[in-house]
Design an enzyme around this catalytic site. Sequence first.
Site, PDB file in Angstrom:
ATOM      1  CG  HIS A 128      -0.014   0.988   6.271  1.00 25.77           C
ATOM      2  ND1 HIS A 128      -0.001   1.929   5.277  1.00 25.77           N
ATOM      3  CD2 HIS A 128       0.273  -0.193   5.690  1.00 25.77           C
ATOM      4  CE1 HIS A 128       0.285   1.335   4.128  1.00 25.77           C
ATOM      5  NE2 HIS A 128       0.455   0.050   4.349  1.00 25.77           N
ATOM      6  N   GLY A 166       0.833  -1.204   0.000  1.00 23.63           N
ATOM      7  CA  GLY A 166       0.000   0.000   0.000  1.00 23.63           C
ATOM      8  C   GLY A 166       0.860   1.243   0.000  1.00 23.63           C
ATOM      9  CB  CYS A 167       0.042   4.687   0.958  1.00 26.48           C
ATOM     10  SG  CYS A 167       0.816   6.286   1.148  1.00 26.48           S
ATOM     11  CG  PHE A 168       5.843   5.047  -0.547  1.00 23.99           C
ATOM     12  CD1 PHE A 168       5.218   6.262  -0.332  1.00 23.99           C
ATOM     13  CD2 PHE A 168       6.530   4.876  -1.741  1.00 23.99           C
ATOM     14  CE1 PHE A 168       5.272   7.288  -1.263  1.00 23.99           C
ATOM     15  CE2 PHE A 168       6.600   5.896  -2.686  1.00 23.99           C
ATOM     16  CZ  PHE A 168       5.966   7.106  -2.447  1.00 23.99           C
TER      17      PHE A 168
END
Length: 163
Positions: free
Chosen positions: A153, A10-12
């Site tokens: 997250h 997903g988004c880093f």
Amino acid sequence: MEKKAYLAGGCFWGLEDLVRKQQGVLDTDVGYTGGTNDNPTYEDHPGHAEALEITYDDSVFDFRHVLDFFFQIHNPTTLNRQGNDVGTSYRSAIFYQNEEEKKIAEEMIEVVNESGRWPDSVATTLEPFTRFWPAEGYHQDYLEKNPGGYTCHTIYFDSYLTE
């Protein structure tokens, strides 16, 4: 011994924010890997995943524990998606550097699947590592610079390991 791991989930930004706080993690950088073009950018990274380069002390936080934490902080059962982020850039992937890492990754996927914590099977791909391209400066340490910034997250579960 200092080592590096390359993961996508997903988004880093969110991955980096949680991983960097783990004991044994020496450094993190967000970037791109697994795609088709050289010098990818946020606007042009075909096939690349938003990824995290983790530099860690293997005597404190070995590869198995890196993966254990990785599977605690994202949903590895959604194909090309984390939260509102959709597309292959947001796939769950482990970019292994050698056969030992690949074997450990396969074993951890089996552990996660057998745990029954997720209703579906792990969709995380195992891809050979080729090269990591650091993302633009404004992406590095993004959630430290922007504490209220977007993340998909969280720590969903405790460790999968029973040692």
